[in-house]
Design a protein around this motif. Structure first.
Motif, PDB file in Angstrom:
ATOM      1  N   ASP A  91       0.809  -1.221   0.000  1.00  0.00           N
ATOM      2  CA  ASP A  91       0.000   0.000   0.000  1.00  0.00           C
ATOM      3  C   ASP A  91       0.839   1.266   0.000  1.00  0.00           C
ATOM      4  OD1 ASP A  91      -2.308  -1.436  -0.067  1.00  0.00           O
ATOM      5  OD2 ASP A  91      -2.695  -1.321   2.093  1.00  0.00           O
ATOM      6  N   ARG A  92       2.102   1.179   0.436  1.00  0.00           N
ATOM      7  CA  ARG A  92       2.970   2.360   0.436  1.00  0.00           C
ATOM      8  C   ARG A  92       3.271   2.825  -0.980  1.00  0.00           C
ATOM      9  NH1 ARG A  92       7.159  -0.066   4.203  1.00  0.00           N
ATOM     10  NH2 ARG A  92       5.873  -0.209   6.041  1.00  0.00           N
ATOM     11  N   ARG A  93       3.170   1.926  -1.933  1.00  0.00           N
ATOM     12  CA  ARG A  93       3.444   2.292  -3.337  1.00  0.00           C
ATOM     13  C   ARG A  93       2.321   3.132  -3.928  1.00  0.00           C
ATOM     14  NH1 ARG A  93       5.328  -3.673  -5.108  1.00  0.00           N
ATOM     15  NH2 ARG A  93       7.267  -3.699  -3.958  1.00  0.00           N
ATOM     16  N   ASN A  94       1.158   3.097  -3.328  1.00  0.00           N
ATOM     17  CA  ASN A  94       0.016   3.872  -3.798  1.00  0.00           C
ATOM     18  C   ASN A  94       0.260   5.345  -3.481  1.00  0.00           C
ATOM     19  OD1 ASN A  94      -2.434   4.943  -4.484  1.00  0.00           O
ATOM     20  ND2 ASN A  94      -3.561   3.970  -2.817  1.00  0.00           N
ATOM     21  N   ARG A  95       0.452   6.160  -4.517  1.00  0.00           N
ATOM     22  CA  ARG A  95       0.768   7.576  -4.327  1.00  0.00           C
ATOM     23  C   ARG A  95      -0.454   8.480  -4.520  1.00  0.00           C
ATOM     24  NH1 ARG A  95       6.012   8.895  -4.286  1.00  0.00           N
ATOM     25  NH2 ARG A  95       5.761  10.794  -5.505  1.00  0.00           N
ATOM     26  N   GLU A  96      -1.617   7.871  -4.743  1.00  0.00           N
ATOM     27  CA  GLU A  96      -2.852   8.643  -4.905  1.00  0.00           C
ATOM     28  C   GLU A  96      -3.260   9.259  -3.566  1.00  0.00           C
ATOM     29  OE1 GLU A  96      -5.378   8.429  -7.625  1.00  0.00           O
ATOM     30  OE2 GLU A  96      -3.778   7.732  -8.930  1.00  0.00           O
ATOM     31  N   PRO A  97      -3.748  10.500  -3.569  1.00  0.00           N
ATOM     32  CA  PRO A  97      -4.250  11.053  -2.307  1.00  0.00           C
ATOM     33  C   PRO A  97      -5.508  10.304  -1.878  1.00  0.00           C
ATOM     34  CG  PRO A  97      -4.692  12.545  -4.133  1.00  0.00           C
ATOM     35  CD  PRO A  97      -3.844  11.429  -4.678  1.00  0.00           C
ATOM     36  N   PRO A  98      -5.758  10.199  -0.577  1.00  0.00           N
ATOM     37  CA  PRO A  98      -6.960   9.484  -0.125  1.00  0.00           C
ATOM     38  C   PRO A  98      -8.228  10.197  -0.588  1.00  0.00           C
ATOM     39  CG  PRO A  98      -5.856  10.552   1.711  1.00  0.00           C
ATOM     40  CD  PRO A  98      -4.967  10.704   0.524  1.00  0.00           C
ATOM     41  N   ALA A  99      -9.287   9.441  -0.716  1.00  0.00           N
ATOM     42  CA  ALA A  99     -10.570   9.997  -1.164  1.00  0.00           C
ATOM     43  C   ALA A  99     -11.070  11.013  -0.138  1.00  0.00           C
ATOM     44  CB  ALA A  99     -11.599   8.884  -1.341  1.00  0.00           C
ATOM     45  N   ARG A 100     -11.503  12.171  -0.613  1.00  0.00           N
ATOM     46  CA  ARG A 100     -11.960  13.227   0.286  1.00  0.00           C
ATOM     47  C   ARG A 100     -13.385  12.950   0.721  1.00  0.00           C
ATOM     48  NH1 ARG A 100      -9.946  19.041  -1.435  1.00  0.00           N
ATOM     49  NH2 ARG A 100     -10.524  19.325   0.722  1.00  0.00           N
ATOM     50  N   VAL A 101     -13.639  13.116   1.999  1.00  0.00           N
ATOM     51  CA  VAL A 101     -14.969  12.908   2.551  1.00  0.00           C
ATOM     52  C   VAL A 101     -15.672  14.252   2.617  1.00  0.00           C
ATOM     53  CG1 VAL A 101     -16.280  12.078   4.543  1.00  0.00           C
ATOM     54  CG2 VAL A 101     -14.097  10.989   3.917  1.00  0.00           C
ATOM     55  N   LYS A 102     -16.823  14.353   1.942  1.00  0.00           N
ATOM     56  CA  LYS A 102     -17.570  15.602   1.943  1.00  0.00           C
ATOM     57  C   LYS A 102     -18.539  15.615   3.111  1.00  0.00           C
ATOM     58  CE  LYS A 102     -17.267  16.377  -2.987  1.00  0.00           C
ATOM     59  NZ  LYS A 102     -17.973  16.567  -4.226  1.00  0.00           N
ATOM     60  N   PRO A 103     -18.703  16.772   3.768  1.00  0.00           N
ATOM     61  CA  PRO A 103     -19.660  16.846   4.883  1.00  0.00           C
ATOM     62  C   PRO A 103     -21.076  16.552   4.414  1.00  0.00           C
ATOM     63  CG  PRO A 103     -18.240  18.781   4.828  1.00  0.00           C
ATOM     64  CD  PRO A 103     -17.961  18.001   3.584  1.00  0.00           C
TER      65      PRO A 103
END
Length: 106
Positions: A91-103
């Protein structure tokens, strides 16, 4: 020699030196590019007091200002407070930013 991360845990890339910032939790001096950065926007007062202030206010539609804080954390404090989590080798190889959680209210 084996490396844990491709960028060695930093975002320096060609700069020789980076200024240091203070960790919000431990006050440790850490390089700005290595720090975990979080920008928080909060109301100056909590929601229970907000209603009391609006009822007591002489103005009809007065919005209280917000509190804008940029916080820097060292790695140890961020992991301890669960701001970031430890990831497996794959999982460290995954350089995508985490999915943003909208309020939910928006």
């Amino acid at each position: 020699m084996t490396v844990k991360r491709r960028n060695h845990g930093r975002n320096k890339h060609g700069r020789g030196h980076v200024n240091r910032v203070r960790c919000s939790s431990t006050a440790k001096a850490i390089p700005k590019d290595k720090a975990i950065k979080r920008f928080t926007v909060r109301n100056i007062v909590d929601t229970s007091a907000l209603r009391d202030i609006k009822d007591a206010s002489a103005y009809e539609s007065y919005n209280l200002p917000k509190l804008y804080i940029k916080q820097y954390y060292c790695i140890e404090a961020a992991v301890h407070q669960r701001i970031v989590r430890v990831r497996s080798v794959i999982d460290r190889r995954n350089r995508e930013p985490p999915a943003r959680v909208k309020p939910a209210g928006r």
